[in-house]
Design an enzyme around this catalytic site. Structure first.
Site, PDB file in Angstrom:
ATOM      1  N   ASP A   1       0.807  -1.304  -0.144  1.00 45.19           N
ATOM      2  CA  ASP A   1       0.144  -0.266   0.220  1.00 45.19           C
ATOM      3  C   ASP A   1       0.926   1.243  -0.140  1.00 45.19           C
ATOM      4  O   ASP A   1       0.215   2.445   0.087  1.00 45.19           O
ATOM      5  CB  ASP A   1      -0.982  -0.075   1.227  1.00 45.19           C
ATOM      6  CG  ASP A   1      -0.120  -0.076   2.484  1.00 45.19           C
ATOM      7  OD1 ASP A   1       1.035  -0.041   2.461  1.00 45.19           O
ATOM      8  OD2 ASP A   1      -1.008   0.274   3.685  1.00 45.19           O
ATOM      9  N   GLY A   2       2.322   1.101   0.049  1.00 45.80           N
ATOM     10  CA  GLY A   2       3.059   2.228   0.038  1.00 45.80           C
ATOM     11  C   GLY A   2       3.639   2.694   0.948  1.00 45.80           C
ATOM     12  O   GLY A   2       4.270   3.474   1.220  1.00 45.80           O
ATOM     13  N   GLU A   3       3.145   1.974   2.159  1.00 42.32           N
ATOM     14  CA  GLU A   3       3.737   2.405   3.272  1.00 42.32           C
ATOM     15  C   GLU A   3       5.062   2.109   3.796  1.00 42.32           C
ATOM     16  O   GLU A   3       5.248   0.956   3.073  1.00 42.32           O
ATOM     17  CB  GLU A   3       2.918   2.082   4.755  1.00 42.32           C
ATOM     18  CG  GLU A   3       1.598   2.735   4.731  1.00 42.32           C
ATOM     19  CD  GLU A   3       0.661   2.237   6.015  1.00 42.32           C
ATOM     20  OE1 GLU A   3       1.192   1.389   6.834  1.00 42.32           O
ATOM     21  OE2 GLU A   3      -0.519   3.016   6.342  1.00 42.32           O
TER      22      GLU A   3
ATOM     23  N   LYS B   1      10.839  41.872 -10.186  1.00 40.24           N
ATOM     24  CA  LYS B   1      10.073  40.840 -10.902  1.00 40.24           C
ATOM     25  C   LYS B   1       8.844  40.685 -10.150  1.00 40.24           C
ATOM     26  O   LYS B   1       8.662  41.021  -8.969  1.00 40.24           O
ATOM     27  CB  LYS B   1      10.890  39.619 -10.554  1.00 40.24           C
ATOM     28  CG  LYS B   1      10.269  38.162 -10.655  1.00 40.24           C
ATOM     29  CD  LYS B   1      10.935  37.070 -10.509  1.00 40.24           C
ATOM     30  CE  LYS B   1      10.110  36.443  -9.034  1.00 40.24           C
ATOM     31  NZ  LYS B   1      11.109  35.309  -8.587  1.00 40.24           N
TER      32      LYS B   1
END
Ligand code: R5P
Length: 300
Positions: free
Chosen positions: A34-36, A192
């Site tokens: 799950d990406g953890e 700028k």
């Protein structure tokens, strides 16, 4: 002392370890489906002073989480101290409320970093000199300006034909410092304006006198628009040769293309952020901050 690296800028961490006569120590970053992430320190760090290198550049959120977990894992493994080297400090441009309703993201980052138990931070060329005041722990704020001065001398640009340029009013302090290191080289600035909702940049005016060679100096290049617009206005005022020195190569979106096509001859940045191969371009030269970081660690 033991040095560890996150995944954001391992090549700088390796150079730094080498400059210190050390090797990177091992850690494991296991990514769940799950990406953890699960971080495990594989080297012994009990009662050791430790250093972790992590640039919190894009993906900033992911790199910050990784840094927090590495510091936590080192502390839990008994490290005597943890120094975080954050060559590029992500979220530094969100250091105050610009428009009502916004979060001060940098303040949240600072609180979280402090809660991990990190002993001190070493970083480079912060967007504002006031940022260290947000921290309640020692923070060493280094600058790539001496590296730039060295390169300018090496190129023999420290002559009467050259003027330093700040591409916006916020960069004047930086340009004054560089001028001091180049025997008072003259400097000018550009007015700028950036539209905060579209990000579009326009240069309205040059304050000061241009010379035939200009060296634009900035803390970071993100979209590349500031540099491109600055080069355009300088050329319109008769400048014949333009080089750029900027510490952090954030290089978002098609910055590389914008920079290569800009009216500049050469773009120098440093390795505070790892530039992937596909973002490198012929005009680019990368100077390393590794020795500067090594000196800073040795003198601590
Ligand atoms: C602005 O104040 C900074 O010093 C840089 O000039 C700016 O972040 C550069 O951004 P970009 O490359 O998107 O114009």
């Amino acid at each position: 002392m033991k040095i560890f690296s996150g995944t954001s800028n391992k090549s700088l961490a390796e150079k730094l370890a080498e400059d210190l006569g050390l090797k990177l120590s091992d850690l494991e970053i296991f990514v769940f489906p799950d990406g953890e992430k699960r971080i495990t320190i594989l080297d012994k760090v009990l009662d050791e002073d430790t250093v972790v290198v992590e640039s919190t550049s894009n993906p900033a959120d992911e790199n910050y989480m990784q840094l927090f977990f590495i510091v936590d894992a080192l502390k839990r493994s008994g490290a005597k101290s943890v120094t975080a080297i954050i060559p590029y400090l992500g979220y530094q441009r969100q250091d105050h409320v610009f428009r009502p309703g916004e979060a001060v993201s940098l303040e949240v980052i600072v609180k979280t970093l402090e809660s991990t138990g990190v002993a001190r931070i070493i970083t480079l060329d912060l967007h504002s000199v006031k940022i260290p005041e947000l921290f309640h722990l020692p923070i060493k704020h280094l600058s790539a300006i001496p590296l730039f001065a060295e390169k300018i001398k090496e190129e023999k640009w420290n002559d009467k034909k050259t003027v330093l340029v700040s591409p916006d009013m916020g960069g004047i302090r930086r340009i004054k410092l560089l001028s001091e290191q180049l025997n008072g080289m003259p400097y000018i600035s550009i007015e700028k304006n950036r539209d905060l909702s579209t990000g579009e940049v326009a240069a309205s005016k040059i304050n000061g006198e241009v010379l035939s060679r200009a060296i634009i100096v900035d803390d970071m290049i993100s979209s590349g628009k500031t540099i491109s617009v600055a080069a355009d206005i300088l050329r319109k005022h008769g400048v014949e040769e333009i080089s750029v020195f900027a510490t952090h190569p954030v290089f978002s979106d098609d910055a590389s293309k914008i920079l290569q096509e800009s009216k500049t001859e050469k773009i120098y940045t440093t390795d505070t952020i790892l530039i992937p191969g596909e973002k490198r371009f012929p005009k680019l030269e990368i100077l390393s901050v590794s020795k500067m970081l090594a000196e800073s660690i040795k003198s601590a």
